[in-house]
Design a protein around this motif. Structure first.
Motif: not given
Lengths: 174, 203
Positions: B170-182
């Motif tokens: 869901k996060i990736r759909e909203l923001n494809a350029s940000a690094e996503i981490l846990r």
């Protein structure tokens, strides 16, 4: 703390978010242990959250509290009844007086509703556990501490701040 | 003086991360200052952080992304002038919009030498539906995620792997350029990576 002047309504009002804060002094006839105070604070946070939802809130932003005593500080908070409440901090002895700041931020109801829910929650839970609400100051908090002060001085600072909240605001100098 | 914001909706763990991050960053003789903004008139978070011995500036009376943006700019300049920290960590209110906080911080750049650090937006793994699927609130949280340079999915120790994957998508759909981490401030997961990002960020 910086005390800016209010300008236009904040962005959060566009999203239906309302906030309310209050400082209270609670007293108990006998000194009370840390575990019981944490339990009370957690129940209070959940009770306020429940009351906000009953009044029509759609989401709890947070209900937070910070408890100051001459034996140490505690904090308790919740982001909603289904999420439970959590507390942390420690007291080095039992206390009969505590000073608590509560901050409720809720989406979907007006500030006046948040205010009622917060006040009712504080009174209901405290009084059911034998605590009396000695003083309550809306839109206020405890600030300006010397953290190295002795226990007696620390408590005096809290009392002085509560008393100062009674003083009318000085008119702004032109 | 690098200005990094730790943003995200209410209750997502910003203050806990600020506390841990400031301790880690300060460990290598770096000067760290914190700016904490809360609505609701009671700066509980600022007081909690202050007790940890960190240098904290509370800003109350409204939100720094809109109502009291000029106060925020003045606070940043005051820190530069009086303390000149290497890093300023900013915790906006849980309802602030990160790009507006950046704009407010840049106002201080007229008088202070600042580098804009990343906008790190925390997203609470325990309530994705509650945050994204509601009309007014969903718009706000969506904007926060879209504005992020880094999205840290917080409280990952409290949910299972399949929930985490759904939330990440869901996060990736909203923001494809940000690094996503846990992130888990409880176990420390993700903390080191956030520290690296802040230190290496070029602005």
């Amino acid at each position: 703390m910086d005390t800016p002047k209010r300008q236009d309504p904040g962005c959060y009002t566009e999203h239906g978010v309302s906030g309310y804060g209050i400082a209270v002094k609670l007293s108990h006839p006998t000194a009370t242990e840390e575990a019981e105070i944490k339990s009370m604070a957690e129940e209070m946070m959940l009770n306020i959250a429940e009351k906000c939802m009953a009044r029509g809130a759609r989401c709890i932003g947070h209900i937070k509290s910070h408890v100051r005593t001459d034996a140490g500080t505690l904090k308790a908070d919740t982001i909603g009844v289904n999420h439970g409440a959590f507390s942390s901090g420690s007291l080095d002895h039992a206390v009969a007086d505590l000073y608590m700041a509560v901050n409720s931020i809720v989406q979907g109801i007006h500030q006046e509703e948040v205010r009622h829910a917060t006040l009712e929650g504080i009174h209901q839970v405290a009084e059911a556990r034998g605590w009396s609400v000695q003083t309550e100051k809306e839109h206020a908090y405890f600030d300006e501490f010397d953290f190295t002060a002795s226990k007696e001085d620390y408590k005096r600072q809290l009392e002085e701040q509560l008393a100062a909240m009674d003083q009318p605001e000085k008119p702004e100098e032109v | 003086m690098k200005i990094t914001q730790v943003a995200g909706f209410l209750g997502c763990g910003k203050t806990t991360l600020m506390l841990r991050l400031s301790r880690e960053l300060a460990g290598a003789d770096r000067k760290i200052a914190l700016v904490v903004n809360e609505i609701g008139e009671i700066p509980v978070d600022g007081k909690v952080i202050e007790e940890s011995g960190m240098r904290v500036k509370d800003i109350g009376g409204g939100c720094i992304c809109c109502e009291v943006a000029s106060t925020f700019a003045k606070t940043v300049y005051g820190l530069y002038k009086d303390f000149n920290p290497d890093h300023v960590l900013v915790e906006p209110t849980g309802v602030a919009v990160p790009h507006q906080v950046k704009m407010a911080a840049r106002m201080s750049g007229r008088d202070a030498k600042i580098i804009m650090g990343p906008a790190i937006v925390l997203f609470d793994a325990t309530r994705p539906g509650e945050l994204l699927d509601m009309d007014m609130l969903g718009q706000l949280v969506t904007t926060q995620v879209k504005d992020a340079d880094v999205v840290a999915i917080s409280k990952v120790d409290a949910v299972d792997e399949s929930q985490l994957e759904t939330t990440t998508d869901k996060i990736r759909e909203l923001n494809a350029s940000a690094e996503i981490l846990r992130l888990s401030s409880f176990t420390g997961l993700g903390l080191k990576r956030i520290q690296e990002i802040i230190l290496q960020w070029k602005g």
